[in-house]
Motif scaffolding. Structure first.
Motif, short mmCIF file in Angstrom:
data_model
loop_
_atom_site.label_atom_id
_atom_site.label_comp_id
_atom_site.label_asym_id
_atom_site.label_seq_id
_atom_site.Cartn_x
_atom_site.Cartn_y
_atom_site.Cartn_z
N HIS A 116 13.89 -40.12 -44.00
CA HIS A 116 12.81 -40.92 -44.58
C HIS A 116 11.63 -40.01 -44.96
CE1 HIS A 116 13.95 -45.18 -44.28
NE2 HIS A 116 14.60 -44.86 -43.16
N ALA A 117 11.29 -39.10 -44.08
CA ALA A 117 10.17 -38.19 -44.35
C ALA A 117 10.46 -37.31 -45.56
CB ALA A 117 9.89 -37.33 -43.11
N LEU A 118 11.67 -36.76 -45.64
CA LEU A 118 12.02 -35.87 -46.74
C LEU A 118 11.99 -36.60 -48.08
CD1 LEU A 118 14.96 -33.90 -45.09
CD2 LEU A 118 12.65 -33.06 -45.55
N VAL A 119 12.51 -37.83 -48.09
CA VAL A 119 12.48 -38.62 -49.33
C VAL A 119 11.03 -38.87 -49.77
CG1 VAL A 119 12.93 -40.94 -50.26
CG2 VAL A 119 14.72 -39.72 -49.00
N GLN A 120 10.16 -39.18 -48.82
CA GLN A 120 8.76 -39.46 -49.16
C GLN A 120 8.02 -38.21 -49.63
OE1 GLN A 120 8.23 -41.64 -45.24
NE2 GLN A 120 6.84 -42.84 -46.54
N ILE A 121 8.36 -37.06 -49.07
CA ILE A 121 7.63 -35.83 -49.42
C ILE A 121 8.08 -35.26 -50.76
CG2 ILE A 121 7.12 -33.45 -48.75
CD1 ILE A 121 7.88 -34.34 -45.83
N PHE A 122 9.39 -35.17 -50.95
CA PHE A 122 9.92 -34.35 -52.04
C PHE A 122 10.46 -35.15 -53.23
CE2 PHE A 122 10.12 -31.77 -48.19
CZ PHE A 122 9.36 -30.68 -48.60
N THR A 123 10.30 -36.47 -53.19
CA THR A 123 10.65 -37.29 -54.35
C THR A 123 9.54 -38.30 -54.60
OG1 THR A 123 11.84 -39.03 -53.13
CG2 THR A 123 13.11 -37.08 -53.79
N GLU A 124 9.53 -38.86 -55.80
CA GLU A 124 8.55 -39.86 -56.20
C GLU A 124 9.27 -41.19 -56.44
OE1 GLU A 124 5.38 -39.21 -56.27
OE2 GLU A 124 5.50 -37.01 -56.07
N GLU A 125 8.50 -42.28 -56.51
CA GLU A 125 9.10 -43.58 -56.82
C GLU A 125 9.88 -43.50 -58.12
OE1 GLU A 125 6.83 -47.09 -56.62
OE2 GLU A 125 6.11 -46.75 -54.57
N ASN A 126 11.05 -44.14 -58.11
CA ASN A 126 11.99 -44.20 -59.24
C ASN A 126 12.77 -42.91 -59.46
OD1 ASN A 126 11.28 -46.93 -59.94
ND2 ASN A 126 9.41 -46.12 -60.87
N ASP A 127 12.52 -41.88 -58.67
CA ASP A 127 13.37 -40.68 -58.75
C ASP A 127 14.80 -41.04 -58.33
OD1 ASP A 127 11.49 -38.93 -59.66
OD2 ASP A 127 11.09 -37.98 -57.73
N GLN A 128 15.76 -40.35 -58.92
CA GLN A 128 17.16 -40.57 -58.59
C GLN A 128 17.57 -39.70 -57.40
OE1 GLN A 128 19.44 -39.81 -62.14
NE2 GLN A 128 18.52 -41.51 -63.27
N ILE A 129 18.23 -40.32 -56.43
CA ILE A 129 18.76 -39.61 -55.27
C ILE A 129 20.25 -39.93 -55.16
CG2 ILE A 129 18.64 -39.27 -52.78
CD1 ILE A 129 15.71 -40.06 -52.88
#
Length: 391
Positions: free
Chosen positions: A103-116
């Motif tokens: 959860h922390a990594l997603v919040q830090i290194f991606t933005e809303e609507n980014d594809q993962i």
């Protein structure tokens, strides 16, 4: 070889607030199922651990606890010895669990609507960790090649070309039991580097690898992929201490490590509890013999499951399992729909397994069984399943 640990002893876990047992009514609609679902073991942990926890408890003061070089070196030495992974301890961040870290990594290194990108069928929280933060979930389904799962690299490259910002790797893979080869990981690393995709590598099952296979931490392959990779590891699955909540993230550099620290602190998950630190140090320093014996028992259990299914008329098969203590069972040749398979397991076999569809649409007509129990329990469970489906 004389075994020091008894992995055949049946330990009564009833009335211990074990989630594996207490959730039976909620998950399976009845309390009399044999629970072979959630990923913890029915084995006693490393003997030295119990003594160390009792000794720490005698102090009877349980204030905020930090770590020191002894704990960091326990991690470093373990990874070097088991995986030839030479880690800079300055880049280690402790966290209560892999999922809070994701959860922390997603919040830090991606933005809303980014594809993962994720690779179903895969550990269910991978789906929610993307969707919870309004990121776009993109699937690169694994290819089921007659019971042996493989990565669809051509499709993965197309997803990276389309702008994926991050990729969550499950290595070894839960639930299909693949231990990715060095060649597969090198191909994956090459794509991440070529398209500048962050790699969040969940390697929580890295220590439970069967003979003839080897786990390769992907960050250790070369300097280029190291700069994009966050490695998430823990002793929790390895030594059956998930209830103590001890894990860690290895960041690629100090700047990124600082960001991880800050985000986990904002989430209130920056440090471990007193007993988690004690446990982590003890199992890494004293658990190697225990782990080697555990793997022997798991391989015996895996073979037991395979043999019984092959000799039965149930039309159930298990996929190739190279590591973890989780086996992916294929019910597709039974001719039954998914809900009917669940009903027969719950009400006729009375065995509680993880629903394959929780791992993605690719889990239709599949179930996950946890084989980390004494062989007598595994034999009873698989016999019940075979009897229900042969009838």
């Amino acid at each position: 070889m004389i075994l020091r640990n008894d992995f055949k002893e049946v330990i009564n876990r009833e009335n211990t607030r074990s989630a594996k047992f207490e959730y039976r009514e909620k998950l399976f609609g009845r309390s009399d199922v044999l629970p072979l679902w959630v990923a913890d073991m029915d084995f006693a942990s490393v003997p030295e651990l119990q003594d160390a926890l009792i000794e720490r408890a005698k102090h009877n003061v349980y204030g905020y606890t930090t770590y020191d070089d002894d704990i960091l070196n326990a991690v470093k030495n373990w990874l070097k010895k088991r995986h030839d992974y030479d880690v800079n301890t300055d880049l280690i961040t402790f966290s209560p669990g892999v999922i809070p870290s994701l959860h922390a990594l997603v919040q830090i290194f991606t933005e809303e609507n980014d594809q993962i990108v994720i690779q179903p069928p895969v550990y269910p929280p991978f789906f929610s960790v993307v969707k919870a933060h309004n990121r776009q979930l993109v699937e690169n389904p694994l290819i089921n090649n007659d019971g042996h799962y493989e990565i669809n690299f051509d499709h993965l490259e197309q997803l990276f070309k389309q702008g994926a910002k991050a990729f969550i790797l499950c290595s070894p893979h839960n639930p299909v039991g693949r231990v990715w080869t060095k060649e597969e990981l090198e191909q994956l690393a090459k794509l991440c580097v070529q398209y500048d995709v962050y790699l969040f590598s969940d390697e929580i099952h890295a220590d439970v690898i069967f003979s003839s296979y080897k786990h390769y931490p992907i960050a250790h392959l070369n300097k280029d992929i190291h700069q994009l990779t966050f490695t998430l590891m823990a002793p929790s699955k390895t030594f059956n201490i998930a209830g103590l909540q001890a894990s860690y993230v290895i960041s690629p550099n100090r700047d990124f490590k600082k960001k991880v620290d800050e985000q986990l602190m904002r989430q209130g998950a920056m440090t471990l509890n007193t007993f988690a630190f004690t446990a982590l140090e003890v199992v890494y320093n004293h658990g190697e013999e225990w782990l080697d014996e555990l793997i022997e028992q798991l391989e015996e259990n895996k073979q037991l499951v395979n043999d019984k299914l092959e000799q039965s008329q149930s039309n159930i098969s298990s996929v190739d399992t190279e590591g973890t203590y989780l086996v992916w069972l294929d019910f597709s040749k039974t001719g039954l729909k998914h809900e009917e398979i669940k009903r027969k397991l719950n009400d006729e076999a009375k065995v509680g397994l993880n629903d394959g569809k929780s791992f993605g649409d690719q889990g239709e007509q599949f179930m996950r069984i946890n084989i980390a129990s004494p062989p007598s329990i595994i034999e009873e469970g698989i016999d019940r399943i075979i009897k229900a489906f042969e009838s």
